[in-house]
Scaffold this active site. Structure first.
Site, PDB file in Angstrom:
ATOM      1  CD  GLN A   1      -2.836  -0.614  -0.122  1.00  0.00           C
ATOM      2  OE1 GLN A   1      -3.180   0.467  -0.495  1.00  0.00           O
ATOM      3  NE2 GLN A   1      -3.536  -1.591  -0.774  1.00  0.00           N
ATOM      4  CB  SER A   2       4.169   2.021  -1.318  1.00  0.00           C
ATOM      5  OG  SER A   2       4.954   2.942  -1.747  1.00  0.00           O
ATOM      6  CG  ASN A   3       0.525   6.598   0.412  1.00  0.00           C
ATOM      7  OD1 ASN A   3      -0.613   6.409   0.085  1.00  0.00           O
ATOM      8  ND2 ASN A   3       0.832   6.641   1.592  1.00  0.00           N
TER       9      ASN A   3
END
Ligand SMILES: *Cc1c(COP(=O)(O)O)cnc(C)c1O
Length: 339
Positions: free
Chosen positions: A79-81
């Site tokens: 879930q890396s921005n």
């Protein structure tokens, strides 16, 4: 020193309308009964739902363009921005995007991952990325992404590697610029922040802010709220990053010691991405008082830290606080079970 002049010599690729808004949060201020709270809306930058990495990419991408890169390669959590914003800028510039995601392929493709997918990123899942490997990636050694880059080169492609979170001296210019912007906005509003509070992950954002505050002589104190455990004290890493940035800028007289950097580790819980009751409460409070959408991994933990410091009386009524909203709200779509 004039920051505008100092960073004017570095090429910058405009990726978002700036300045981002600086908003007073009256309901939150009332609700907490503590300092005057303002929100710096860096969640409103323009790369595929925004976030703090866009400012770094504005200064990192000119190098990729100059080198004729046709593929961007980076890594991050599922879930890396950071990965999402990197994929977006790659596409905007007509490049391919490759991301190594730490862990297993999840059953649900949601949140940031869904956006990576829609933007057609090539995603490689790697459950064997250790903290040590991650630290090396931050330092630009690239043990994980380097092999992939070699494969791409062998295929005749021109890959460009971006370190985790974009935490490099060049990337830090993004947050030096943000401090300059914030100083101008505060001057217009006739306020002066005693504290600036933000989530600290790789530490690049905090390093940029620390440099910006030092260079502008602003009396504001940066309080970084760590969202993950680290092998090395984050204060040391941030001081080093600050010193490397100052060296790049030719400010040889400016030196940072780790004791001058404030990182708080009290709100991490079990680790990066781990759910804490305080972060969930913080996400609800921000949403219900001001319609702000935080996530439990980054801004929610930083917000929980701010709330706790107010409740403990460390931040008081006579203080003015700016909370930097670094984005990340889209991660909530991957965690509907929490709400
Ligand atoms: C990456 C990120 C941070 C942390 O920024 P660093 O520069 O890595 O310390 C904070 N908030 C959000 C939403 C992020 O995506």
């Amino acid at each position: 020193m004039d920051i505008k002049q100092m960073i004017a010599g570095y090429p910058r690729l405009p990726l978002t309308p700036l300045p981002t808004p600086l908003e007073f949060a009256p309901n939150l201020t009332d609700y907490l009964g503590g300092p005057q709270i303002y929100i710096k809306r860096d969640d409103l930058t323009a790369l595929a739902f925004g976030g703090n990495k866009t400012r770094k990419l504005e200064f990192l991408m000119p190098q990729a363009v100059e080198q004729g890169a046709d593929t961007l390669i980076t890594l991050g959590g599922v879930q890396s921005n950071w990965v999402r914003q990197t994929v977006a800028v790659a596409r905007k510039l007509g490049m391919e995007a490759v991301a190594v995601l730490e862990g297993e392929m999840p059953q649900d493709c949601q949140g940031n991952l869904l956006l990576d997918h829609i933007m057609g990123a090539k995603l490689i899942y790697d459950p064997n990325v250790t903290q040590a490997l991650e630290d090396q990636e931050i330092q630009g050694v690239f043990p994980v992404t380097g092999k992939i880059a070699a494969d791409y080169r062998a295929m005749g492609r021109r890959p460009f590697l971006l370190p985790l979170g974009g935490a490099t001296p060049l990337g830090n210019l993004g947050y030096i610029n943000a401090v300059d912007e914030l100083n101008d906005q505060m001057q217009t509003l006739g306020i002066r922040a005693d504290y600036l509070i933000a989530a600290t992950g790789t530490g690049g954002t905090q390093a940029g802010i620390e440099c910006g505050l030092r260079l502008s002589g602003a009396g504001t104190k940066m309080l970084g709220i760590s969202v993950s455990h680290h092998t090395r004290p984050k204060e040391e890493e941030i001081a080093e990053l600050c010193n490397a940035t100052m060296q790049m800028l030719g400010c040889v007289g400016e030196h940072f010691e780790s004791q001058e950097i404030s990182v708080n580790y009290d709100y991490i819980g079990q680790g990066y991405g781990a759910v804490t009751q305080q972060a969930l409460e913080a996400v609800r409070i921000a949403a219900e008082t001001e319609g702000l959408v935080l996530c439990h991994t980054y801004a929610g933990k930083a917000f929980a830290g701010m709330i706790d410091l107010i409740r403990k009386g460390i931040l008081t009524r006579s203080d003015t606080v700016v909370f930097l909203h670094t984005g990340g709200g889209v991660a909530n779509f991957a965690h509907s079970e929490l709400f």
